[in-house]
Enzyme design. Structure first.
Site, mmCIF file in Angstrom:
data_model
loop_
_atom_site.group_PDB
_atom_site.id
_atom_site.type_symbol
_atom_site.label_atom_id
_atom_site.label_comp_id
_atom_site.label_asym_id
_atom_site.label_seq_id
_atom_site.Cartn_x
_atom_site.Cartn_y
_atom_site.Cartn_z
ATOM 1 N N LYS A 125 16.410 0.378 1.885
ATOM 2 C CA LYS A 125 15.401 0.112 2.615
ATOM 3 C C LYS A 125 15.802 -0.772 3.628
ATOM 4 O O LYS A 125 16.619 -2.003 3.297
ATOM 5 C CB LYS A 125 14.234 0.015 2.040
ATOM 6 C CG LYS A 125 12.913 0.114 2.692
ATOM 7 C CD LYS A 125 12.561 1.800 2.736
ATOM 8 C CE LYS A 125 11.286 1.647 3.652
ATOM 9 N NZ LYS A 125 10.637 3.390 3.424
ATOM 10 N N ASP A 165 10.071 3.632 9.887
ATOM 11 C CA ASP A 165 8.793 3.039 9.043
ATOM 12 C C ASP A 165 7.877 2.325 9.955
ATOM 13 O O ASP A 165 7.841 2.574 11.504
ATOM 14 C CB ASP A 165 9.287 2.106 7.868
ATOM 15 C CG ASP A 165 8.277 1.617 6.806
ATOM 16 O OD1 ASP A 165 8.288 2.508 6.046
ATOM 17 O OD2 ASP A 165 7.691 0.497 6.826
HETATM 18 P P1 NDP Z 1 3.257 2.495 11.950
HETATM 19 O O1 NDP Z 1 4.042 1.457 12.639
HETATM 20 O O2 NDP Z 1 3.226 4.007 12.796
HETATM 21 O O3 NDP Z 1 1.783 2.395 11.831
HETATM 22 C C1 NDP Z 1 1.436 1.433 11.010
HETATM 23 C C2 NDP Z 1 -0.082 1.315 11.265
HETATM 24 O O4 NDP Z 1 -0.897 0.466 10.251
HETATM 25 C C3 NDP Z 1 -0.687 1.124 12.576
HETATM 26 O O5 NDP Z 1 -1.876 1.594 12.940
HETATM 27 C C4 NDP Z 1 -0.989 -0.558 12.222
HETATM 28 O O6 NDP Z 1 -1.750 -1.309 13.133
HETATM 29 C C5 NDP Z 1 -1.428 -0.705 10.826
HETATM 30 N N1 NDP Z 1 -1.203 -1.972 10.311
HETATM 31 C C6 NDP Z 1 0.078 -2.462 10.178
HETATM 32 N N2 NDP Z 1 0.014 -3.505 9.464
HETATM 33 C C7 NDP Z 1 -1.340 -3.911 9.214
HETATM 34 C C8 NDP Z 1 -1.954 -4.846 8.490
HETATM 35 N N3 NDP Z 1 -1.391 -5.965 8.032
HETATM 36 N N4 NDP Z 1 -3.189 -4.762 8.546
HETATM 37 C C9 NDP Z 1 -3.917 -3.748 9.029
HETATM 38 N N5 NDP Z 1 -3.312 -2.852 9.572
HETATM 39 C C10 NDP Z 1 -2.004 -2.756 9.735
HETATM 40 O O7 NDP Z 1 3.817 3.034 10.485
HETATM 41 P P2 NDP Z 1 3.828 4.372 9.603
HETATM 42 O O8 NDP Z 1 2.601 5.159 10.003
HETATM 43 O O9 NDP Z 1 5.281 4.880 9.797
HETATM 44 O O10 NDP Z 1 3.637 3.467 8.224
HETATM 45 C C11 NDP Z 1 2.602 3.039 7.613
HETATM 46 C C12 NDP Z 1 2.916 3.089 6.014
HETATM 47 O O11 NDP Z 1 3.431 4.253 5.536
HETATM 48 C C13 NDP Z 1 3.569 1.843 5.771
HETATM 49 O O12 NDP Z 1 3.318 1.361 4.435
HETATM 50 C C14 NDP Z 1 5.060 2.767 5.414
HETATM 51 O O13 NDP Z 1 5.826 2.003 4.722
HETATM 52 C C15 NDP Z 1 4.348 3.853 4.809
HETATM 53 N N6 NDP Z 1 5.385 4.922 5.092
HETATM 54 C C16 NDP Z 1 5.752 5.502 6.211
HETATM 55 C C17 NDP Z 1 6.558 6.670 6.322
HETATM 56 C C18 NDP Z 1 7.047 7.345 7.396
HETATM 57 O O14 NDP Z 1 7.600 8.339 7.490
HETATM 58 N N7 NDP Z 1 6.789 6.668 8.706
HETATM 59 C C19 NDP Z 1 7.178 7.345 4.860
HETATM 60 C C20 NDP Z 1 6.626 6.851 3.667
HETATM 61 C C21 NDP Z 1 5.612 5.686 3.892
HETATM 62 P P3 NDP Z 1 -1.170 -2.168 14.355
HETATM 63 O O15 NDP Z 1 -0.764 -1.121 15.445
HETATM 64 O O16 NDP Z 1 -2.326 -2.924 14.996
HETATM 65 O O17 NDP Z 1 -0.050 -2.888 13.956
#
Ligand code: NDP
Length: 445
Positions: A125, A165
């Site tokens: 990672k 991610d």
């Molecule tokens: P994105 O960057 O596409 O989206 C993240 C989302 O979470 C945004 O809406 C963001 O809001 C919100 N967010 C981030 N930090 C915070 C916070 N501190 N408090 C509240 N909201 C928050 O990321 P992903 O959708 O790719 O990833 C989301 C989760 O899924 C992570 O934990 C990641 O590790 C996990 N994941 C992702 C995978 C993937 O294929 N993408 C695979 C497996 C797990 P804002 O825009 O305001 O920051």
């Protein structure tokens, strides 16, 4: 936790001071391993757990770049290559200001078990404390090029294969891949996953994590004779994982009444409009409050606060780590929640998980429920290796089979080890046994 594990836990804490998220991830896994240690004393003799907790390699990079005003910026980049017993390291890159070694290690540690559960290659990672929000495309490109100029020497299709991610989507993967190709003079598609479909990517990869989370939750509901039809669903986040989880849950007949970003959440009793949400969040890189404004009176935006106050029968936390605590779990339990599946990595705190389990709520941990993303990355690697591209239907069918298989593995392992219905123990033990068996076979390396 089994007392035999205390010295190993203490050593992890001592060796990795201040890395609280990593400590939390290790304790969460150790809490379920007691029954496994009694059945497999050979793992203890070979110090498998001690070795699993120590990454094979930890890389920290200086990433200098120049912003649009000509100012030189310095970020830190990270890549933690945890364990390659089952295949090349494989795991996403996160660009977010909160990224530091402890976050990357927690993600890599989780990824290790997750990848083992999918039956695919295994985990690393990485990421950077760079914040792509409010940066121009040109700045993001220069940052990605600088990051890859250092990272390229550590990755490769048989070594370490990064993906996206938080903060890393198709745009960033494109710039990273372009720079890798330029430096190495090789069109090595298998070095990164999450690529665009016209240049080596797989259909369904963008949807895979969110779809997979819903598919896993559906299997949990099925085990209790329930399904998604008519459920009131809450999805936190509005990024890659969240939007596709919303789409799939609604496809199965549920109503998703709320989603969020880091500034607040939107409630829409008639159901979130996924097409508009994607337009605002993905195409315009806007905020959830702008989505609510455009939807008019049917939707209202709440600044700050907790999305879990909305209440529902299925909760899918898809934003970030530790976003759902014990008090939020209590609120959800009171509102009649039946199932929780983690689309994000470690979004529920340990006390929230315990509260759900004690209340008899179906709980799918991230390393099982969100494994669809990395599984489809592995499908992308298969297509790259055979220079083939599969149809959406075929790839989605493979994803569905994989998620059903992961659910089955977690459920049967939990039963075999005397904790039926405990998907946390099922996922941790099943992933651990697979990695540990391979490590024993490969000797002390
Ligand atoms: P994105 O960057 O596409 O989206 C993240 C989302 O979470 C945004 O809406 C963001 O809001 C919100 N967010 C981030 N930090 C915070 C916070 N501190 N408090 C509240 N909201 C928050 O990321 P992903 O959708 O790719 O990833 C989301 C989760 O899924 C992570 O934990 C990641 O590790 C996990 N994941 C992702 C995978 C993937 O294929 N993408 C695979 C497996 C797990 P804002 O825009 O305001 O920051």
């Amino acid at each position: 936790m089994d007392p035999a594990l205390f010295p190993i836990r203490d050593q992890v804490f001592r060796r990795n001071p201040g890395e609280t998220e990593f400590h939390q991830a290790v304790v969460e896994v150790f809490d379920s391993l007691g029954p496994m240690l009694r059945k497999h004393p050979e793992f203890v003799d070979a110090a498998v757990l001690e070795r699993i907790c120590e990454p094979e390699r930890q890389i920290i990079l200086r990433v200098p770049w120049v912003d649009d005003s000509g100012t030189v910026r310095i970020n830190r980049g990270f890549r933690v290559e945890f364990n390659s017993a089952l295949g090349p390291y494989k795991g996403g890159l996160r660009f977010h200001p909160s990224v530091y070694l402890g976050i990357v290690k927690f993600l890599g540690f989780e990824q290790l078990f997750k990848n083992a559960l999918t039956g695919m290659p295994i985990g690393g990672k990485g990421g950077s404390d760079f914040d792509p929000r409010d940066r121009s495309d040109a700045e993001v490109m220069r940052f990605c090029q600088s990051f890859m100029t250092e990272l390229y020497r550590h990755i490769g299709e048989y070594t370490d294969v990064p993906a996206g991610d938080i903060g890393v989507g198709g745009r960033e993967i494109g710039y990273l891949f372009g720079q890798y190709k330029r430096i190495t003079n090789r069109y090595e598609s298998g070095v990164l996953t999450g690529k665009g479909v016209t240049w080596g990517g797989s259909l369904v990869r963008p949807e895979a994590t969110g779809y997979g989370t819903v598919l896993f939750a559906r299997e949990m509901l099925k085990a209790r004779g329930l399904d998604f039809d008519g459920q009131r669903v809450i999805v936190s986040g509005s990024g890659n994982v969240a939007v596709h989880a919303i789409a799939k849950a609604q496809h199965f007949g549920a109503t998703v009444v709320a989603c969020s970003d880091s500034s607040g959440y939107v409630v829409e009793e008639a159901g979130i409009d996924v097409a508009l949400l994607r337009q605002v969040k993905e195409e315009e890189r806007g905020r959830i409050s702008e989505y609510a404004e455009r939807r008019g009176s049917g939707a209202h935006f709440v600044a700050g606060g907790s999305i879990w106050d909305v209440g529902g029968t299925v909760a899918l936390p898809c934003a970030t780590q530790n976003e759902l605590d014990e008090s939020a779990a209590g609120t959800l339990i009171t509102s009649g929640v039946l199932a929780v599946a983690e689309g994000a990595n470690m979004p529920c705190t340990p006390s929230a998980v315990e509260a759900f389990q004690q209340a008899g709520v179906l709980f799918g941990p991230g390393k099982a429920a969100n494994a669809g993303g990395v599984a489809t990355s592995a499908l992308e690697m298969q297509q790259n290796a055979s220079r083939d591209s599969w149809t959406f239907e075929h790839t989605e069918q493979r994803l569905t089979e994989i998620m059903v298989g992961i659910h089955h593995r977690c459920a049967t392992t939990a039963e075999e080890y005397g904790v039926p219905g405990n998907y946390v123990a099922g996922a941790n033990i099943s992933g651990h046994v697979k990695v540990a068996d391979a490590m024993l076979a490969l000797g002390v390396v």
